[in-house]
Write a protein that holds these residues in place. Structure first.
Motif, PDB file in Angstrom:
ATOM      1  N   ALA A  97       5.063   0.288  -1.118  1.00 34.08           N
ATOM      2  CA  ALA A  97       4.615   1.071   0.038  1.00 34.08           C
ATOM      3  C   ALA A  97       4.193   2.469  -0.402  1.00 34.08           C
ATOM      4  CB  ALA A  97       5.731   1.152   1.074  1.00 34.08           C
ATOM      5  N   ALA A  98       4.944   3.063  -1.325  1.00 29.04           N
ATOM      6  CA  ALA A  98       4.584   4.389  -1.834  1.00 29.04           C
ATOM      7  C   ALA A  98       3.240   4.332  -2.562  1.00 29.04           C
ATOM      8  CB  ALA A  98       5.674   4.903  -2.766  1.00 29.04           C
ATOM      9  N   GLU A  99       3.024   3.270  -3.329  1.00 28.59           N
ATOM     10  CA  GLU A  99       1.733   3.101  -4.023  1.00 28.59           C
ATOM     11  C   GLU A  99       0.598   2.965  -3.017  1.00 28.59           C
ATOM     12  OE1 GLU A  99       1.997  -0.231  -6.625  1.00 28.59           O
ATOM     13  OE2 GLU A  99       3.565   0.658  -7.892  1.00 28.59           O
ATOM     14  N   LEU A 100       0.831   2.188  -1.965  1.00 31.24           N
ATOM     15  CA  LEU A 100      -0.199   1.995  -0.950  1.00 31.24           C
ATOM     16  C   LEU A 100      -0.512   3.307  -0.237  1.00 31.24           C
ATOM     17  CD1 LEU A 100      -2.077   0.263   0.774  1.00 31.24           C
ATOM     18  CD2 LEU A 100      -0.107  -0.274   2.235  1.00 31.24           C
ATOM     19  N   ALA A 101       0.509   4.069   0.097  1.00 27.74           N
ATOM     20  CA  ALA A 101       0.286   5.343   0.766  1.00 27.74           C
ATOM     21  C   ALA A 101      -0.566   6.274  -0.101  1.00 27.74           C
ATOM     22  CB  ALA A 101       1.620   6.004   1.113  1.00 27.74           C
ATOM     23  N   GLY A 137       7.294  11.349   4.680  1.00 28.23           N
ATOM     24  CA  GLY A 137       6.187  12.305   4.671  1.00 28.23           C
ATOM     25  C   GLY A 137       4.889  11.727   5.190  1.00 28.23           C
ATOM     26  N   ALA A 138       4.022  12.623   5.655  1.00 33.43           N
ATOM     27  CA  ALA A 138       2.691  12.253   6.134  1.00 33.43           C
ATOM     28  C   ALA A 138       1.720  13.376   5.792  1.00 33.43           C
ATOM     29  CB  ALA A 138       2.710  12.016   7.644  1.00 33.43           C
ATOM     30  N   ARG A 162       4.514   7.442   5.775  1.00 30.62           N
ATOM     31  CA  ARG A 162       5.344   6.297   5.345  1.00 30.62           C
ATOM     32  C   ARG A 162       6.782   6.471   5.790  1.00 30.62           C
ATOM     33  NH1 ARG A 162       8.564   4.647   0.865  1.00 30.62           N
ATOM     34  NH2 ARG A 162       8.316   6.640  -0.210  1.00 30.62           N
ATOM     35  N   ASP A 163       7.383   5.362   6.184  1.00 33.67           N
ATOM     36  CA  ASP A 163       8.811   5.278   6.447  1.00 33.67           C
ATOM     37  C   ASP A 163       9.309   4.017   5.763  1.00 33.67           C
ATOM     38  OD1 ASP A 163      11.399   5.199   7.312  1.00 33.67           O
ATOM     39  OD2 ASP A 163      10.945   5.015   9.439  1.00 33.67           O
ATOM     40  N   GLY A 164       9.987   4.153   4.648  1.00 35.24           N
ATOM     41  CA  GLY A 164      10.474   2.994   3.906  1.00 35.24           C
ATOM     42  C   GLY A 164       9.339   2.109   3.436  1.00 35.24           C
ATOM     43  N   ARG A 165       9.359   0.835   3.845  1.00 38.47           N
ATOM     44  CA  ARG A 165       8.318  -0.111   3.421  1.00 38.47           C
ATOM     45  C   ARG A 165       7.081  -0.078   4.309  1.00 38.47           C
ATOM     46  NH1 ARG A 165       9.123  -5.369   3.708  1.00 38.47           N
ATOM     47  NH2 ARG A 165      10.789  -5.321   5.256  1.00 38.47           N
ATOM     48  N   ALA A 166       7.110   0.702   5.389  1.00 38.49           N
ATOM     49  CA  ALA A 166       5.985   0.734   6.336  1.00 38.49           C
ATOM     50  C   ALA A 166       5.099   1.950   6.095  1.00 38.49           C
ATOM     51  CB  ALA A 166       6.509   0.746   7.766  1.00 38.49           C
TER      52      ALA A 166
END
Length: 198
Positions: A97-101, A137-138, A162-166
């Protein structure tokens, strides 16, 4: 008496066995914004139903960076051609998820450059309006574009959070320039979008 006790024990064993072989319940689906949580507009916001998969229209900046798997989105609009969209992707792990963000942020940051490559007559500016401290963070951006020959001016706001996996992306757009944008309201919308994911 033994028969009752045996039945009770058997029921308990069946329940435990079933629980052992039932897949762990997935986390609840992330929640979407409601129309009333978008920036104030001169006419009310209305919302479409939530759809599965990556959006295939309008999300030009982030379309190629958004996976279809694990993704849902919801469109919003007003009577005066102001539009918005929220896209949520649930990754398999927090690391992914961090990579996607990060990938989505880069897609927004490079969007105007790609648009100009396709349309050399396009003018514009991308501004990073900072980070919002909500969950993981956003980040908020604006892309202000104009086409002198067509006489068109458009402004779009983007946020990636992002919040966790979302991971969620919120888009907002209308005709005009940055001077007429409810930036404070969009920042609040972004905070709400990330905070209510889980």
């Amino acid at each position: 008496m033994n028969r009752i006790r045996t039945a009770a024990v058997s029921a308990a064993v069946v329940a435990v066995t079933a629980a052992s072989f039932t897949p762990a319940s997935a986390a609840p689906a992330p929640r979407f914004l409601s129309p009333g949580q978008l920036p104030a507009a001169s006419t009310p916001w209305t919302a479409d139903s939530i759809r599965k998969g990556a959006p295939d229209e309008r999300s030009w900046c982030t379309a190629k960076a958004t996976p279809a798997t694990g993704t849902r989105y919801r469109d919003f609009r007003t009577e005066l051609d102001t539009t918005a969209r929220q896209t949520i992707t649930v990754a398999s792990t927090e690391a992914k998820a961090a990579e996607l963000a990060a990938k989505l942020r880069r897609a927004v940051e490079t969007c105007l450059h790609r648009m100009k490559a396709q349309d050399p007559g396009l003018k514009g500016k991308t501004i990073h309006h900072g980070r919002i401290a909500v969950e993981e963070g956003a980040n908020v951006y604006s892309i202000d574009t104009s086409h002198p020959k067509a006489g068109a001016n458009d402004i779009a706001l983007f946020s990636v959070g992002r919040d966790g996996r979302a991971v969620t992306v919120v888009e907002w757009g209308q005709m005009g320039d940055l001077s007429g944008v409810p930036l404070a309201g969009f920042r609040l919308t972004t905070s709400r979008a990330v905070a209510k994911l889980y």
